[in-house]
Design a protein around this motif. Sequence first.
Motif, PDB file in Angstrom:
ATOM      1  N   MET A 181     -25.785  35.976  39.168  1.00 24.41           N
ATOM      2  CA  MET A 181     -25.662  36.516  37.821  1.00 24.41           C
ATOM      3  C   MET A 181     -24.204  36.462  37.339  1.00 24.41           C
ATOM      4  SD  MET A 181     -27.250  38.319  35.380  1.00 24.41           S
ATOM      5  CE  MET A 181     -27.052  39.670  34.298  1.00 24.41           C
ATOM      6  N   ILE A 182     -23.280  37.013  38.141  1.00 22.37           N
ATOM      7  CA  ILE A 182     -21.871  37.023  37.728  1.00 22.37           C
ATOM      8  C   ILE A 182     -21.326  35.606  37.649  1.00 22.37           C
ATOM      9  CG2 ILE A 182     -20.919  37.351  40.058  1.00 22.37           C
ATOM     10  CD1 ILE A 182     -19.502  39.000  36.951  1.00 22.37           C
ATOM     11  N   ARG A 183     -21.803  34.744  38.535  1.00 26.02           N
ATOM     12  CA  ARG A 183     -21.355  33.350  38.521  1.00 26.02           C
ATOM     13  C   ARG A 183     -21.765  32.671  37.213  1.00 26.02           C
ATOM     14  NH1 ARG A 183     -21.648  29.488  43.600  1.00 26.02           N
ATOM     15  NH2 ARG A 183     -21.080  31.483  44.420  1.00 26.02           N
ATOM     16  N   ASN A 184     -22.995  32.908  36.774  1.00 21.93           N
ATOM     17  CA  ASN A 184     -23.450  32.315  35.508  1.00 21.93           C
ATOM     18  C   ASN A 184     -22.667  32.861  34.319  1.00 21.93           C
ATOM     19  OD1 ASN A 184     -25.367  30.466  36.380  1.00 21.93           O
ATOM     20  ND2 ASN A 184     -26.979  32.006  36.466  1.00 21.93           N
ATOM     21  N   ILE A 185     -22.388  34.138  34.343  1.00 17.20           N
ATOM     22  CA  ILE A 185     -21.596  34.735  33.265  1.00 17.20           C
ATOM     23  C   ILE A 185     -20.208  34.102  33.228  1.00 17.20           C
ATOM     24  CG2 ILE A 185     -20.453  36.865  32.495  1.00 17.20           C
ATOM     25  CD1 ILE A 185     -22.970  38.363  33.561  1.00 17.20           C
ATOM     26  N   MET A 186     -19.596  33.931  34.391  1.00 21.59           N
ATOM     27  CA  MET A 186     -18.256  33.335  34.449  1.00 21.59           C
ATOM     28  C   MET A 186     -18.282  31.860  34.030  1.00 21.59           C
ATOM     29  SD  MET A 186     -16.317  35.812  35.114  1.00 21.59           S
ATOM     30  CE  MET A 186     -14.771  35.054  35.555  1.00 21.59           C
ATOM     31  N   ARG A 187     -19.358  31.146  34.377  1.00 23.77           N
ATOM     32  CA  ARG A 187     -19.498  29.748  33.961  1.00 23.77           C
ATOM     33  C   ARG A 187     -19.615  29.649  32.439  1.00 23.77           C
ATOM     34  NH1 ARG A 187     -23.908  27.494  32.542  1.00 23.77           N
ATOM     35  NH2 ARG A 187     -25.209  29.009  33.620  1.00 23.77           N
ATOM     36  N   ILE A 188     -20.445  30.500  31.859  1.00 26.32           N
ATOM     37  CA  ILE A 188     -20.613  30.507  30.409  1.00 26.32           C
ATOM     38  C   ILE A 188     -19.324  30.933  29.718  1.00 26.32           C
ATOM     39  CG2 ILE A 188     -21.842  31.665  28.515  1.00 26.32           C
ATOM     40  CD1 ILE A 188     -24.321  31.663  30.458  1.00 26.32           C
ATOM     41  N   LEU A 189     -18.646  31.904  30.281  1.00 23.49           N
ATOM     42  CA  LEU A 189     -17.368  32.354  29.723  1.00 23.49           C
ATOM     43  C   LEU A 189     -16.339  31.220  29.745  1.00 23.49           C
ATOM     44  CD1 LEU A 189     -15.877  34.822  28.582  1.00 23.49           C
ATOM     45  CD2 LEU A 189     -15.219  35.383  30.912  1.00 23.49           C
ATOM     46  N   LEU A 190     -16.267  30.480  30.846  1.00 18.15           N
ATOM     47  CA  LEU A 190     -15.346  29.343  30.916  1.00 18.15           C
ATOM     48  C   LEU A 190     -15.756  28.260  29.925  1.00 18.15           C
ATOM     49  CD1 LEU A 190     -12.860  28.074  32.169  1.00 18.15           C
ATOM     50  CD2 LEU A 190     -14.313  27.211  34.027  1.00 18.15           C
ATOM     51  N   GLY A 191     -17.050  28.025  29.779  1.00 17.15           N
ATOM     52  CA  GLY A 191     -17.527  27.067  28.781  1.00 17.15           C
ATOM     53  C   GLY A 191     -17.126  27.480  27.377  1.00 17.15           C
ATOM     54  N   ALA A 192     -17.271  28.770  27.062  1.00 13.50           N
ATOM     55  CA  ALA A 192     -16.875  29.268  25.745  1.00 13.50           C
ATOM     56  C   ALA A 192     -15.368  29.130  25.543  1.00 13.50           C
ATOM     57  CB  ALA A 192     -17.304  30.728  25.588  1.00 13.50           C
ATOM     58  N   TRP A 243     -15.965  27.280  41.426  1.00 11.59           N
ATOM     59  CA  TRP A 243     -16.778  28.399  41.895  1.00 11.59           C
ATOM     60  C   TRP A 243     -17.956  28.691  40.963  1.00 11.59           C
ATOM     61  CZ3 TRP A 243     -17.535  33.205  39.537  1.00 11.59           C
ATOM     62  CH2 TRP A 243     -18.281  34.110  40.305  1.00 11.59           C
ATOM     63  N   SER A 244     -17.695  28.743  39.668  1.00  8.10           N
ATOM     64  CA  SER A 244     -18.735  29.167  38.726  1.00  8.10           C
ATOM     65  C   SER A 244     -19.874  28.161  38.582  1.00  8.10           C
ATOM     66  CB  SER A 244     -18.121  29.463  37.350  1.00  8.10           C
ATOM     67  OG  SER A 244     -17.683  28.271  36.726  1.00  8.10           O
ATOM     68  N   THR A 245     -19.649  26.938  39.006  1.00  2.95           N
ATOM     69  CA  THR A 245     -20.691  25.910  38.914  1.00  2.95           C
ATOM     70  C   THR A 245     -21.367  25.633  40.253  1.00  2.95           C
ATOM     71  OG1 THR A 245     -19.062  24.167  39.277  1.00  2.95           O
ATOM     72  CG2 THR A 245     -19.552  24.746  36.980  1.00  2.95           C
ATOM     73  N   GLY A 246     -20.908  26.287  41.308  1.00  3.38           N
ATOM     74  CA  GLY A 246     -21.444  26.025  42.634  1.00  3.38           C
ATOM     75  C   GLY A 246     -20.822  24.812  43.300  1.00  3.38           C
ATOM     76  N   ALA A 247     -19.868  24.188  42.637  1.00  2.60           N
ATOM     77  CA  ALA A 247     -19.231  22.990  43.185  1.00  2.60           C
ATOM     78  C   ALA A 247     -18.414  23.319  44.429  1.00  2.60           C
ATOM     79  CB  ALA A 247     -18.352  22.320  42.129  1.00  2.60           C
ATOM     80  N   TRP A 248     -17.827  24.499  44.468  1.00  2.00           N
ATOM     81  CA  TRP A 248     -17.017  24.910  45.621  1.00  2.00           C
ATOM     82  C   TRP A 248     -17.869  24.860  46.895  1.00  2.00           C
ATOM     83  CZ3 TRP A 248     -11.856  26.185  45.686  1.00  2.00           C
ATOM     84  CH2 TRP A 248     -11.373  26.782  46.840  1.00  2.00           C
TER      85      TRP A 248
END
Length: 135
Positions: free
Chosen positions: A1-12, A119-124
Amino acid sequence: MIRNIMRILLGAFMILAAIGHLTFQRQEFQAQVPDWIPLSKDLVVILSGIVELAFGLAMIFWKRQRVNVGIALAVFYVLIFPGNIAQYLNHTNAFGLDTDNKRLIRLFFQPVLIIWALWSTGAWEHLFKSKRDAR
Protein backbone atom coordinates in the motif's frame (compact mmCIF):
# COMPACT_ATOMS: atom_id res chain seq x y z
CA MET A 1 0.00 0.00 0.00
CA ILE A 2 2.66 2.55 1.03
CA ARG A 3 4.79 1.53 -1.93
CA ASN A 4 1.94 2.27 -4.36
CA ILE A 5 1.28 5.61 -2.71
CA MET A 6 4.97 6.53 -3.00
CA ARG A 7 5.04 5.39 -6.65
CA ILE A 8 2.00 7.51 -7.49
CA LEU A 9 3.45 10.44 -5.55
CA LEU A 10 6.71 10.20 -7.52
CA GLY A 11 4.71 9.97 -10.75
CA ALA A 12 2.78 13.11 -9.80
CA PHE A 13 6.06 14.84 -8.93
CA MET A 14 7.38 13.96 -12.40
CA ILE A 15 4.24 15.32 -14.07
CA LEU A 16 4.55 18.58 -12.12
CA ALA A 17 8.24 18.83 -13.04
CA ALA A 18 7.30 18.25 -16.69
CA ILE A 19 4.74 21.04 -16.58
CA GLY A 20 7.41 23.33 -15.13
CA HIS A 21 9.86 22.32 -17.85
CA LEU A 22 7.35 23.07 -20.56
CA THR A 23 5.88 26.28 -19.14
CA PHE A 24 6.63 28.59 -16.23
CA GLN A 25 10.03 27.24 -15.06
CA ARG A 26 11.78 26.86 -18.42
CA GLN A 27 14.40 29.52 -17.72
CA GLU A 28 15.24 28.05 -14.32
CA PHE A 29 15.65 24.58 -15.83
CA GLN A 30 17.81 26.05 -18.61
CA ALA A 31 20.19 27.25 -15.89
CA GLN A 32 20.86 23.60 -15.04
CA VAL A 33 21.79 22.47 -18.55
CA PRO A 34 25.57 22.06 -18.70
CA ASP A 35 27.35 24.21 -21.28
CA TRP A 36 29.04 21.16 -22.83
CA ILE A 37 25.74 19.74 -24.12
CA PRO A 38 25.75 20.43 -27.89
CA LEU A 39 22.05 21.37 -28.10
CA SER A 40 20.22 24.56 -27.27
CA LYS A 41 19.39 24.75 -23.58
CA ASP A 42 15.73 25.40 -24.38
CA LEU A 43 15.52 22.28 -26.56
CA VAL A 44 17.10 20.18 -23.80
CA VAL A 45 14.58 21.52 -21.29
CA ILE A 46 11.64 20.85 -23.61
CA LEU A 47 12.82 17.33 -24.45
CA SER A 48 13.49 16.49 -20.82
CA GLY A 49 10.04 17.85 -19.94
CA ILE A 50 8.43 15.51 -22.46
CA VAL A 51 10.43 12.58 -21.06
CA GLU A 52 9.43 13.53 -17.51
CA LEU A 53 5.77 13.69 -18.52
CA ALA A 54 6.04 10.21 -20.03
CA PHE A 55 7.76 8.89 -16.90
CA GLY A 56 5.16 10.47 -14.63
CA LEU A 57 2.27 8.95 -16.55
CA ALA A 58 4.03 5.59 -16.77
CA MET A 59 4.74 5.55 -13.03
CA ILE A 60 1.06 6.06 -12.32
CA PHE A 61 -0.67 4.07 -15.06
CA TRP A 62 1.64 1.49 -16.70
CA LYS A 63 1.30 -1.25 -14.13
CA ARG A 64 2.44 -4.14 -16.33
CA GLN A 65 5.86 -2.53 -16.87
CA ARG A 66 6.27 -1.06 -13.41
CA VAL A 67 9.71 -2.61 -12.77
CA ASN A 68 11.07 -1.52 -16.15
CA VAL A 69 9.68 1.99 -15.68
CA GLY A 70 11.37 2.21 -12.27
CA ILE A 71 14.71 1.13 -13.70
CA ALA A 72 14.39 3.56 -16.63
CA LEU A 73 13.45 6.43 -14.32
CA ALA A 74 16.44 5.67 -12.07
CA VAL A 75 18.70 5.76 -15.14
CA PHE A 76 17.10 9.07 -16.16
CA TYR A 77 17.93 10.51 -12.73
CA VAL A 78 21.53 9.41 -13.19
CA LEU A 79 21.65 11.01 -16.65
CA ILE A 80 20.36 14.39 -15.46
CA PHE A 81 22.66 14.48 -12.43
CA PRO A 82 25.43 16.30 -14.38
CA GLY A 83 23.03 19.24 -14.64
CA ASN A 84 22.84 19.43 -10.86
CA ILE A 85 26.60 19.15 -10.62
CA ALA A 86 27.02 21.89 -13.25
CA GLN A 87 24.68 24.15 -11.30
CA TYR A 88 26.86 23.65 -8.22
CA LEU A 89 30.21 24.03 -10.00
CA ASN A 90 29.09 27.08 -12.01
CA HIS A 91 27.44 28.74 -8.97
CA THR A 92 24.20 29.09 -10.94
CA ASN A 93 21.19 30.39 -9.05
CA ALA A 94 17.90 28.64 -9.84
CA PHE A 95 14.96 27.29 -7.86
CA GLY A 96 16.00 29.20 -4.76
CA LEU A 97 19.39 27.49 -4.76
CA ASP A 98 21.30 30.73 -4.37
CA THR A 99 24.25 29.58 -2.27
CA ASP A 100 26.88 26.91 -2.77
CA ASN A 101 25.69 25.17 0.40
CA LYS A 102 22.12 24.88 -0.90
CA ARG A 103 23.34 23.63 -4.27
CA LEU A 104 25.62 21.09 -2.56
CA ILE A 105 22.85 19.79 -0.31
CA ARG A 106 20.65 19.30 -3.37
CA LEU A 107 23.21 16.93 -4.86
CA PHE A 108 22.50 14.47 -2.05
CA PHE A 109 18.82 14.27 -3.02
CA GLN A 110 19.50 12.68 -6.42
CA PRO A 111 20.37 9.29 -4.88
CA VAL A 112 17.15 9.53 -2.87
CA LEU A 113 15.17 9.93 -6.10
CA ILE A 114 17.00 6.96 -7.64
CA ILE A 115 16.23 4.74 -4.65
CA TRP A 116 12.63 6.01 -4.54
CA ALA A 117 12.09 5.09 -8.20
CA LEU A 118 13.58 1.63 -7.74
CA TRP A 119 11.87 0.85 -4.44
CA SER A 120 8.40 2.16 -5.25
CA THR A 121 8.17 0.13 -8.46
CA GLY A 122 9.56 -3.11 -7.06
CA ALA A 123 12.63 -2.76 -9.27
CA TRP A 124 14.95 -2.81 -6.24
CA GLU A 125 13.81 -6.30 -5.26
CA HIS A 126 13.80 -7.45 -8.87
CA LEU A 127 17.39 -6.35 -9.40
CA PHE A 128 18.68 -7.92 -6.20
CA LYS A 129 16.63 -11.09 -6.71
CA SER A 130 18.18 -11.46 -10.16
CA LYS A 131 21.65 -11.18 -8.65
CA ARG A 132 20.85 -13.78 -5.97
CA ASP A 133 19.37 -16.15 -8.56
CA ALA A 134 22.48 -15.85 -10.73
CA ARG A 135 24.69 -17.19 -7.93
